[in-house]
Design an enzyme around this catalytic site. Structure first.
Site, PDB file in Angstrom:
ATOM      1  N   ASP A  67      17.422 -17.803  29.672  1.00 56.22           N
ATOM      2  CA  ASP A  67      15.976 -17.554  29.713  1.00 56.22           C
ATOM      3  C   ASP A  67      15.246 -18.573  28.848  1.00 56.22           C
ATOM      4  O   ASP A  67      15.858 -19.258  28.035  1.00 56.22           O
ATOM      5  CB  ASP A  67      15.644 -16.108  29.301  1.00 56.22           C
ATOM      6  N   ASP A  69      11.914 -19.419  26.372  1.00 54.56           N
ATOM      7  CA  ASP A  69      10.833 -18.901  25.533  1.00 54.56           C
ATOM      8  C   ASP A  69       9.913 -20.055  25.175  1.00 54.56           C
ATOM      9  O   ASP A  69      10.372 -21.165  24.900  1.00 54.56           O
ATOM     10  CB  ASP A  69      11.399 -18.276  24.257  1.00 54.56           C
ATOM     11  N   ASP A 141      14.676 -15.765  13.334  1.00 50.39           N
ATOM     12  CA  ASP A 141      15.856 -15.224  12.658  1.00 50.39           C
ATOM     13  C   ASP A 141      16.815 -16.274  12.078  1.00 50.39           C
ATOM     14  O   ASP A 141      17.032 -16.319  10.879  1.00 50.39           O
ATOM     15  CB  ASP A 141      16.603 -14.215  13.563  1.00 50.39           C
TER      16      ASP A 141
HETATM   17  P1  ATP Z   1      19.526 -15.525  24.230  1.00 51.36           P
HETATM   18  O1  ATP Z   1      18.252 -15.578  25.026  1.00 51.36           O
HETATM   19  O2  ATP Z   1      20.468 -16.604  24.521  1.00 51.36           O
HETATM   20  O3  ATP Z   1      20.133 -14.199  24.243  1.00 51.36           O
HETATM   21  P2  ATP Z   1      17.735 -16.023  22.069  1.00 51.36           P
HETATM   22  O4  ATP Z   1      17.961 -16.507  20.671  1.00 51.36           O
HETATM   23  O5  ATP Z   1      16.876 -16.880  22.930  1.00 51.36           O
HETATM   24  O6  ATP Z   1      19.142 -15.764  22.706  1.00 51.36           O
HETATM   25  P3  ATP Z   1      15.769 -14.015  22.557  1.00 51.36           P
HETATM   26  O7  ATP Z   1      15.883 -12.557  22.416  1.00 51.36           O
HETATM   27  O8  ATP Z   1      15.471 -14.617  23.864  1.00 51.36           O
HETATM   28  O9  ATP Z   1      17.134 -14.579  21.996  1.00 51.36           O
HETATM   29  O10 ATP Z   1      14.713 -14.477  21.476  1.00 51.36           O
HETATM   30  C1  ATP Z   1      14.030 -15.720  21.521  1.00 51.36           C
HETATM   31  C2  ATP Z   1      13.774 -16.237  20.120  1.00 51.36           C
HETATM   32  O11 ATP Z   1      12.924 -15.327  19.416  1.00 51.36           O
HETATM   33  C3  ATP Z   1      15.000 -16.356  19.247  1.00 51.36           C
HETATM   34  O12 ATP Z   1      15.675 -17.568  19.451  1.00 51.36           O
HETATM   35  C4  ATP Z   1      14.409 -16.269  17.858  1.00 51.36           C
HETATM   36  O13 ATP Z   1      13.810 -17.481  17.477  1.00 51.36           O
HETATM   37  C5  ATP Z   1      13.310 -15.250  18.054  1.00 51.36           C
HETATM   38  N1  ATP Z   1      13.761 -13.878  17.768  1.00 51.36           N
HETATM   39  C6  ATP Z   1      14.256 -12.989  18.654  1.00 51.36           C
HETATM   40  N2  ATP Z   1      14.541 -11.818  18.076  1.00 51.36           N
HETATM   41  C7  ATP Z   1      14.207 -11.967  16.779  1.00 51.36           C
HETATM   42  C8  ATP Z   1      14.243 -11.114  15.642  1.00 51.36           C
HETATM   43  N3  ATP Z   1      14.705  -9.867  15.748  1.00 51.36           N
HETATM   44  N4  ATP Z   1      13.818 -11.592  14.458  1.00 51.36           N
HETATM   45  C9  ATP Z   1      13.347 -12.867  14.359  1.00 51.36           C
HETATM   46  N5  ATP Z   1      13.283 -13.710  15.374  1.00 51.36           N
HETATM   47  C10 ATP Z   1      13.704 -13.287  16.582  1.00 51.36           C
HETATM   48 MG    MG Z   2      16.125 -16.423  24.855  1.00 52.21          MG
END
Ligand code: ATP
Ligand code: MG
Length: 447
Positions: A67, A69, A141
C-alpha cells in the site's frame, strides 16, 4: 497575467518553512500510477506532498509495497476537496482515503505531535494538530518508516537515521521507546510484525521496554488488536513474525489469539502444532499469490482451545458431534463479543469445526452426505492438517482422500468395508444420535 490568475485560483499556500533533514538523491521505481497521480494532483493544487512510510522503506529494500501512504501539508478537508472519490476517516487520527482507479491511497496531513490529547497512562487519545514535515517525522514510529520521497526531484528526505538503519537491517524506534509504547501500545505489535516481515533485528533500546509494557495492549480496543493480529497472520511472513513474539515477554496474556500464536510459535518438528502448520501453509500460499481463508487459519489457531472443550464434553458422556456443538456454542460468545472475531470469519470456523466429528462415520450413506456439504473441502483440508499431528487421523484423512477421488464402485466398496465410527472415536452414544431428526443436525452444521 496568467501567473496572477493561476495564483489567485490556487489555494493559499502555507508559507513553506525551511525543512531540516538530509536529502539524498535516490531514484525509486514506483510502479503504482495511482500513488503518483495523487502526489501530482496535490502538487498541482499547490501543496507539498511526499510518499512516506512503509512504501518508501519497501522500495528502498527492493520490494513492491502493498500500500501507499502520502504525507502532505494540505488538511484532510483540503485533500477531500481535491479528490472527488475520497473520504475522511478516523477520529483520533484523521486521514483521507483517496480512491484512485482500483487503489486506495492513504493521505495524512503532517502532524505537529504538539497538542496531542493523552490519557492518564500517556496514551494518545487524539492527534489532529497539524505541523511541518519535520514534526511529522518525529511522531512516526520507526526510523525506517519516517522517510519521505519527493517524486519531483527524486530525493529521499531523512530526518532520523532511517537510511542507515535500513542498510543495517535494524528496527529503531524514534525517541524514547518506553514513552512511545505508552503513547500507543500497538507500536509494540508493529515492532513484532515489521521485524519479522523485514527480517530486521530490533535495536536493543527499542526491544528492551516491550516486555514490561506489553500488558498495556490489554487496554487497547479489541477491534484494533484484532486488525493488527490479522496483519501479522497474513503478512506473508507469519512464521517470521512468530519468531519475534518473544519480544512481548513470556507471559503476554494480551488476547486469546495471541495465546494461540504463542503456542504456534512453540511448535517444533518433533512436536508439530496445527496453528503453526496452518501458518506455514498460509505463508507459502501468499508467496505464490494464492488466496487464503481467514476463517480456516483462525479455526486452526483456536483449535487447541476448542479441542479441550470438545474432549471434556466427550468425557462427560456426550457423543462427539453433540460435544462438538456444545464446545462451539460455548466458544461462540467469547469469540464474537470478547475477542472481536468478525462474524464472517467465525461462521466459517464453526462450519469447519462442526464437520470434524462427521469424518469418523465411514459406513453407509453418511460419507456421501458429508461429501455433498458445501464446507466439505475446507473441513477435509482441516482434517488433513489435524492428520499431520496425529497418525490415527492421518489414516482417516487418507481414507477420505481415496473416497473423495474414487469412482462410484470404489466408494460403495469403501463404505461397506469401513470400520464402525465407534471404534475410532470411542463414542458410546451412537444410538441416541441416530434417533435425532436429521434436520436439526443439518442446521448446526450450516450455522
Ligand atoms: P505496511 O503497510 O507494510 O504494513 P507500514 O509501515 O506502511 O507497513 P502502515 O500501517 O501502512 O504501515 O502505516 C504507514 C506509516 O504510518 C508507517 O510507516 C509509519 O510511519 C506511520 N505509522 C503507522 N502506525 C503508526 C503508529 N502506531 N505510530 C506511529 N506511526 C505510525
Ligand atoms: Mg503502509
Amino acid at each position: 497575467m496568467l501567473k496572477k490568475i493561476v495564483g489567485a485560483i490556487l489555494p493559499k499556500k502555507r508559507k513553506p518553512k525551511k525543512q531540516m533533514g538530509t536529502r539524498h538523491a535516490i531514484k525509486l521505481a514506483i510502479h503504482n500510477h495511482s500513488a503518483i497521480k495523487v502526489l501530482e494532483h496535490l502538487h498541482q493544487a499547490g501543496y507539498e506532498a511526499y510518499l512516506v512510510g512503509g512504501a518508501v522503506r519497501d522500495l528502498l529494500l527492493g520490494v513492491q509495497p502493498k500500500d501507499f501512504d502520502v504525507a502532505t501539508n494540505a488538511t484532510p478537508e483540503q485533500v477531500h476537496q481535491i479528490f472527488r472519490r475520497s473520504r475522511i476517516i478516523g477520529r483520533r487520527f484523521q486521514i483521507v482515503h483517496v480512491m484512485m482507479g482500483a487503489d486506495t491511497i492513504e493521505v495524512s496531513t503532517f502532524r505537529s505531535g504538539g497538542k496531542v490529547k493523552q490519557n492518564e497512562f500517556g496514551r494518545i487519545m487524539r492527534d489532529n494538530a497539524y505541523g511541518t514535515m519535520e514534526q511529522d517525522a518525529l511522531r512516526r514510529d520507526f526510523t525506517c518508516n519516517a522517510l519521505y520521497y519527493d517524486i519531483r526531484n527524486q530525493e529521499v528526505i531523512d530526518f532520523h537515521t532511517g537510511l542507515a538503519d535500513i542498510a543495517a537491517k535494524k528496527l529503531v524506534i524514534i525517541g524514547d521507546a518506553a514513552e512511545r509504547y505508552a503513547e500507543d501500545p500497538v507500536r509494540m505489535l508493529r515492532a513484532v510484525r515489521l521485524s519479522g516481515k523485514l527480517g530486521f533485528s530490533v535495536d536493543e533500546a527499542t526491544a528492551t521496554p516491550i516486555a514490561s509494557h506489553a500488558k498495556l495492549l490489554r487496554k487497547e480496543p479489541v477491534a484494533r488488536l484484532f486488525d493488527e493480529m490479522m496483519k501479522i497472520l497474513f503478512s506473508g511472513c507469519a512464521l517470521g513474525c512468530l519468531k519475534q513474539l518473544h519480544l512481548l515477554g513470556e507471559d503476554a496474556r494480551i488476547h486469546p489469539l495471541f495465546t494461540a500464536m504463542f503456542q504456534a510459535a512453540a511448535a517444533t518438528d518433533k512436536q508439530p502444532e496445527i496453528g503453526h502448520l496452518a501458518l506455514q501453509q498460509t505463508d507459502a500460499r501468499l508467496r505464490e499469490n494464492k488466496s487464503v481463508s481467514v476463517g480456516f487459519v483462525l479455526a486452526a489457531l483456536f483449535w487447541g482451545q476448542l479441542e479441550k472443550r470438545w474432549l471434556s464434553g466427550q468425557k462427560r458422556g456426550a457423543s462427539p458431534a453433540a460435544a462438538m456443538n456444545e464446545a462451539i456454542n460455548s466458544l461462540r460468545d467469547d469469540m464474537e463479543k470478547g475477542w472481536g472475531v468478525p462474524q464472517r470469519y467465525s461462521a466459517t470456523m464453526r462450519e469447519i469445526w462442526a464437520l470434524q466429528p462427521q469424518f469418523a462415520y465411514q459406513r453407509g450413506g453418511r460419507p456421501f452426505r458429508l461429501l455433498a456439504q458445501t464446507r466439505f473441502r475446507a473441513a477435509y483440508d482441516f482434517l488433513l492438517l489435524r492428520g499431520q499431528v496425529s497418525d490415527e487421523l492421518r489414516e482417516l484423512g487418507e481414507w477420505w482422500t481415496k473416497f473423495q477421488y474414487g469412482n462410484e464402485e470404489t466408494r460403495q466398496a469403501m463404505t461397506r468395508n469401513a470400520p464402525q465410527a465407534t471404534e475410532t472415536l470411542g463414542d458410546g452414544s451412537m444410538k441416541k444420535k441416530r434417533r435425532r431428526p436429521r434436520k436439526k443436525k443439518k442446521s448446526v452444521v450450516s450455522e
